[in-house]
Design a protein around this motif. Structure first.
Motif, PDB file in Angstrom:
ATOM      1  N   ALA A 191       0.761  -1.285  -0.009  1.00 24.79           N
ATOM      2  CA  ALA A 191       0.030  -0.053   0.111  1.00 24.79           C
ATOM      3  C   ALA A 191       0.768   1.230  -0.131  1.00 24.79           C
ATOM      4  O   ALA A 191       0.456   2.306  -0.563  1.00 24.79           O
ATOM      5  CB  ALA A 191      -0.819  -0.060   1.181  1.00 24.79           C
ATOM      6  N   ALA A 192       2.054   1.507   0.724  1.00 25.00           N
ATOM      7  CA  ALA A 192       2.867   2.355   0.867  1.00 25.00           C
ATOM      8  C   ALA A 192       3.287   2.839  -0.468  1.00 25.00           C
ATOM      9  O   ALA A 192       3.445   3.936  -0.904  1.00 25.00           O
ATOM     10  CB  ALA A 192       4.036   2.122   1.776  1.00 25.00           C
ATOM     11  N   ALA A 193       3.649   1.753  -1.310  1.00 25.34           N
ATOM     12  CA  ALA A 193       4.121   2.104  -2.735  1.00 25.34           C
ATOM     13  C   ALA A 193       3.131   2.267  -3.671  1.00 25.34           C
ATOM     14  O   ALA A 193       3.264   3.273  -4.484  1.00 25.34           O
ATOM     15  CB  ALA A 193       4.815   0.733  -3.306  1.00 25.34           C
ATOM     16  N   ARG A 194       1.978   1.821  -3.727  1.00 23.73           N
ATOM     17  CA  ARG A 194       1.247   1.836  -4.447  1.00 23.73           C
ATOM     18  C   ARG A 194       0.212   2.853  -4.512  1.00 23.73           C
ATOM     19  O   ARG A 194      -0.440   3.530  -5.497  1.00 23.73           O
ATOM     20  CB  ARG A 194       0.309   0.480  -4.840  1.00 23.73           C
ATOM     21  CG  ARG A 194       1.088  -0.600  -5.559  1.00 23.73           C
ATOM     22  CD  ARG A 194       0.327  -2.048  -5.590  1.00 23.73           C
ATOM     23  NE  ARG A 194      -1.208  -1.906  -5.955  1.00 23.73           N
ATOM     24  CZ  ARG A 194      -2.374  -2.399  -5.415  1.00 23.73           C
ATOM     25  NH1 ARG A 194      -2.023  -3.502  -4.911  1.00 23.73           N
ATOM     26  NH2 ARG A 194      -3.272  -2.056  -6.133  1.00 23.73           N
ATOM     27  N   LEU A 195      -0.247   3.240  -3.230  1.00 24.72           N
ATOM     28  CA  LEU A 195      -1.018   4.278  -3.048  1.00 24.72           C
ATOM     29  C   LEU A 195      -0.488   5.566  -2.877  1.00 24.72           C
ATOM     30  O   LEU A 195      -1.090   6.667  -2.536  1.00 24.72           O
ATOM     31  CB  LEU A 195      -2.084   4.050  -1.686  1.00 24.72           C
ATOM     32  CG  LEU A 195      -2.777   2.756  -1.654  1.00 24.72           C
ATOM     33  CD1 LEU A 195      -3.665   2.507  -0.621  1.00 24.72           C
ATOM     34  CD2 LEU A 195      -3.788   2.640  -3.096  1.00 24.72           C
ATOM     35  N   ARG A 196       0.726   5.654  -2.775  1.00 24.27           N
ATOM     36  CA  ARG A 196       1.730   7.026  -2.433  1.00 24.27           C
ATOM     37  C   ARG A 196       1.217   8.104  -3.618  1.00 24.27           C
ATOM     38  O   ARG A 196       0.885   9.129  -3.316  1.00 24.27           O
ATOM     39  CB  ARG A 196       3.134   6.839  -2.351  1.00 24.27           C
ATOM     40  CG  ARG A 196       3.811   8.231  -2.003  1.00 24.27           C
ATOM     41  CD  ARG A 196       5.362   7.978  -2.170  1.00 24.27           C
ATOM     42  NE  ARG A 196       5.536   7.279  -0.716  1.00 24.27           N
ATOM     43  CZ  ARG A 196       5.846   5.977  -0.564  1.00 24.27           C
ATOM     44  NH1 ARG A 196       6.231   5.390  -1.608  1.00 24.27           N
ATOM     45  NH2 ARG A 196       6.053   5.403   0.565  1.00 24.27           N
ATOM     46  N   PRO A 197       0.957   7.666  -4.708  1.00 21.83           N
ATOM     47  CA  PRO A 197       0.554   8.718  -5.849  1.00 21.83           C
ATOM     48  C   PRO A 197      -0.942   9.052  -5.649  1.00 21.83           C
ATOM     49  O   PRO A 197      -1.444  10.201  -5.959  1.00 21.83           O
ATOM     50  CB  PRO A 197       0.628   7.764  -7.141  1.00 21.83           C
ATOM     51  CG  PRO A 197       1.671   6.780  -7.027  1.00 21.83           C
ATOM     52  CD  PRO A 197       1.185   6.398  -5.490  1.00 21.83           C
ATOM     53  N   ALA A 198      -1.666   8.322  -5.031  1.00 17.70           N
ATOM     54  CA  ALA A 198      -3.093   8.655  -4.958  1.00 17.70           C
ATOM     55  C   ALA A 198      -3.353   9.424  -3.659  1.00 17.70           C
ATOM     56  O   ALA A 198      -4.390  10.214  -3.525  1.00 17.70           O
ATOM     57  CB  ALA A 198      -4.159   7.494  -4.896  1.00 17.70           C
ATOM     58  N   SER A 199      -2.699   9.075  -2.393  1.00 11.51           N
ATOM     59  CA  SER A 199      -3.126   9.710  -1.285  1.00 11.51           C
ATOM     60  C   SER A 199      -1.933  10.765  -0.760  1.00 11.51           C
ATOM     61  O   SER A 199      -0.794  10.926  -1.263  1.00 11.51           O
ATOM     62  CB  SER A 199      -2.912   8.630  -0.007  1.00 11.51           C
ATOM     63  OG  SER A 199      -1.741   7.950  -0.098  1.00 11.51           O
ATOM     64  N   ASP A 200      -2.302  11.377   0.251  1.00 12.79           N
ATOM     65  CA  ASP A 200      -1.443  12.622   0.807  1.00 12.79           C
ATOM     66  C   ASP A 200      -0.803  12.121   2.039  1.00 12.79           C
ATOM     67  O   ASP A 200       0.323  12.437   2.533  1.00 12.79           O
ATOM     68  CB  ASP A 200      -2.301  13.760   1.274  1.00 12.79           C
ATOM     69  CG  ASP A 200      -3.053  14.547  -0.152  1.00 12.79           C
ATOM     70  OD1 ASP A 200      -2.318  14.753  -1.113  1.00 12.79           O
ATOM     71  OD2 ASP A 200      -4.115  14.743  -0.110  1.00 12.79           O
ATOM     72  N   ARG A 201      -1.441  11.333   2.886  1.00 13.57           N
ATOM     73  CA  ARG A 201      -0.939  10.470   3.893  1.00 13.57           C
ATOM     74  C   ARG A 201      -1.339   9.086   4.162  1.00 13.57           C
ATOM     75  O   ARG A 201      -2.503   8.811   3.467  1.00 13.57           O
ATOM     76  CB  ARG A 201      -1.260  11.522   5.201  1.00 13.57           C
ATOM     77  CG  ARG A 201      -0.458  12.578   5.381  1.00 13.57           C
ATOM     78  CD  ARG A 201       1.059  12.703   5.550  1.00 13.57           C
ATOM     79  NE  ARG A 201       1.458  11.965   6.496  1.00 13.57           N
ATOM     80  CZ  ARG A 201       1.551  12.485   7.755  1.00 13.57           C
ATOM     81  NH1 ARG A 201       1.673  13.726   7.850  1.00 13.57           N
ATOM     82  NH2 ARG A 201       2.324  11.850   8.802  1.00 13.57           N
ATOM     83  N   ARG A 202      -0.853   8.338   4.793  1.00 10.35           N
ATOM     84  CA  ARG A 202      -1.281   7.012   4.709  1.00 10.35           C
ATOM     85  C   ARG A 202      -1.593   6.537   6.233  1.00 10.35           C
ATOM     86  O   ARG A 202      -1.017   7.230   7.151  1.00 10.35           O
ATOM     87  CB  ARG A 202      -0.238   5.767   4.124  1.00 10.35           C
ATOM     88  CG  ARG A 202      -0.559   4.512   4.478  1.00 10.35           C
ATOM     89  CD  ARG A 202       0.532   3.683   3.340  1.00 10.35           C
ATOM     90  NE  ARG A 202       1.727   3.862   4.013  1.00 10.35           N
ATOM     91  CZ  ARG A 202       2.403   2.761   5.050  1.00 10.35           C
ATOM     92  NH1 ARG A 202       1.526   1.671   5.351  1.00 10.35           N
ATOM     93  NH2 ARG A 202       3.419   2.894   5.559  1.00 10.35           N
ATOM     94  N   ARG A 203      -2.587   5.600   6.406  1.00  8.83           N
ATOM     95  CA  ARG A 203      -3.203   5.432   8.047  1.00  8.83           C
ATOM     96  C   ARG A 203      -3.056   3.831   7.859  1.00  8.83           C
ATOM     97  O   ARG A 203      -3.585   3.164   6.871  1.00  8.83           O
ATOM     98  CB  ARG A 203      -4.393   6.204   8.127  1.00  8.83           C
ATOM     99  CG  ARG A 203      -4.994   5.798   9.421  1.00  8.83           C
ATOM    100  CD  ARG A 203      -6.256   6.446   9.624  1.00  8.83           C
ATOM    101  NE  ARG A 203      -6.712   6.269  10.914  1.00  8.83           N
ATOM    102  CZ  ARG A 203      -6.475   7.091  11.821  1.00  8.83           C
ATOM    103  NH1 ARG A 203      -5.625   7.786  11.772  1.00  8.83           N
ATOM    104  NH2 ARG A 203      -7.000   6.815  12.999  1.00  8.83           N
ATOM    105  N   ARG A 204      -2.736   3.207   9.032  1.00  5.67           N
ATOM    106  CA  ARG A 204      -2.572   1.639   9.025  1.00  5.67           C
ATOM    107  C   ARG A 204      -3.076   1.361  10.285  1.00  5.67           C
ATOM    108  O   ARG A 204      -2.809   2.058  11.408  1.00  5.67           O
ATOM    109  CB  ARG A 204      -1.386   1.283   8.440  1.00  5.67           C
ATOM    110  CG  ARG A 204      -0.169   1.531   9.303  1.00  5.67           C
ATOM    111  CD  ARG A 204       0.956   0.790   8.485  1.00  5.67           C
ATOM    112  NE  ARG A 204       2.276   1.147   9.757  1.00  5.67           N
ATOM    113  CZ  ARG A 204       3.395   0.727   9.274  1.00  5.67           C
ATOM    114  NH1 ARG A 204       3.457  -0.061   7.968  1.00  5.67           N
ATOM    115  NH2 ARG A 204       4.354   0.990   9.964  1.00  5.67           N
TER     116      ARG A 204
END
Length: 343
Positions: A329-342
């Protein structure tokens, strides 16, 4: 005068992860039966002895937990051994046909704890019990026991262990049970995620079964940016809200569907004058909105603190599978999201 007898019951179907063993335990105690119950790779195996075996056998089916689905039950007489106590015993390996239920939306009892300042699980994003919580997405093998799930990385604290071992507690043999002392934790404070959403950020939220991309559904700039980043030109986004009647017309049947254990997305006609002005980019040109209710404690906290509807769309780019592992998710969603939550 009725005589004592002993029978073996083989129960197959969705009978693991639905509170079936605690149910069997309570039923056997009610009828003053001795014996045992355990999970294995085929389902549940029970041996019970006493006088009220016939009533016990009938009520196994008639009073089974709401989420259980009994596909078959076979019985056979076995030799009396003189047991007077009934036990839940250690699961046994063998076979791989046991069915595991889907994840189950947070129950009302857990919700009361979630928002009770006096409860030790107050605002804990991962609380659950035998009636709700993660099931299919955390299991690694059968039989369904904590050691066979991803929760084996979180040893129970003494308080959780007491509940797990207490037949009178609704967390009796709840395999994913945990609390702030011994369970998973968020990688970002909830307050920070809520603040980011309020600022128009796109946040990746790990729920059950994978990630969602979330943003404020009333913020046109945020929703339009999410649509561009996901490469999703016109297909409507799903909304998550605890108050669907503020956005759409909800019939009694539709409310029941929204509240069903699977918490589906339900297509509802927009209100002419909604309480919240949903961004045009949520569902361009459509008189319908796809709405779902929060279904995990984290979602309830996030929606409640955000104070309005959230876009909650699949955590992927168009035509890609949903991301569910943190590193991926960190790699694939980085272009779509501004921050990540897990979790």
């Amino acid at each position: 005068m009725p005589t004592s007898e002993r029978r073996r019951f083989r129960v197959r179907g969705v009978v693991q992860g639905v509170g079936f063993r605690p149910f069997v335990y309570g039923l056997a105690r009610r009828h003053e039966l001795g014996g045992f119950v355990f999970n294995d790779g085929e389902g549940v195996l029970i041996e019970a002895e006493g006088v009220e075996i016939d009533r016990f056998a009938a009520e196994l089916v008639e009073e089974a937990p709401p989420l259980a689905r009994i596909a078959s039950m076979t019985t056979a007489p076995v030799e009396l051994v003189g047991e007077t106590e009934f036990r839940i015993v250690e699961s046994r390996k063998g076979g791989r046909s046991a069915l595991i239920p889907p994840d189950i939306a947070t129950c009302d009892d857990c919700l009361r704890e979630l928002f009770d300042p006096a409860d030790r699980r107050y605002r804990y994003p991962f609380l659950n019990c035998t009636r709700c919580g993660p099931r299919f997405t955390i299991v690694r093998s059968v039989p369904y026991d904590r050691a066979s799930t991803t929760m084996d990385a979180f040893p129970m604290c003494p308080d959780c262990r007491r509940e797990y071992d207490d037949p009178a507690d609704r967390r009796f043999h709840a395999e994913p049970t945990c609390c702030p002392t011994c369970g998973p934790r968020l990688s970002m404070p909830l307050e920070q995620a809520v603040a980011l959403l309020a600022e128009g950020a796109i946040v990746a939220v790990k729920g059950l079964g994978g990630y969602h991309l979330a943003c404020d559904a009333t913020n046109e700039d945020a929703v339009a940016r999410l649509r561009t980043r996901k490469r999703r030109e016109e297909k409507p986004f799903a909304l998550m809200t605890a108050a669907p009647e503020e956005l759409a017309v909800v019939s009694t049947a539709e409310r029941a569907l929204l509240e069903s254990p699977g918490r589906p997305i339900v297509l509802l006609p927009r209100l002419a004058t909604p309480c919240h002005l949903v961004a045009e980019s949520v569902a361009p040109g459509s008189p319908w909105l796809g709405i779902m209710l929060p279904y995990t404690p984290l979602h309830h906290l996030l929606c409640g603190d955000a104070g309005g509807p959230l876009v909650m769309t699949s955590g992927n780019l168009s035509d890609e599978p949903i991301a569910f592992e943190d590193g991926e998710a960190a790699a694939r969603l980085r272009p779509a999201s501004d921050r990540r939550r897990r979790r």
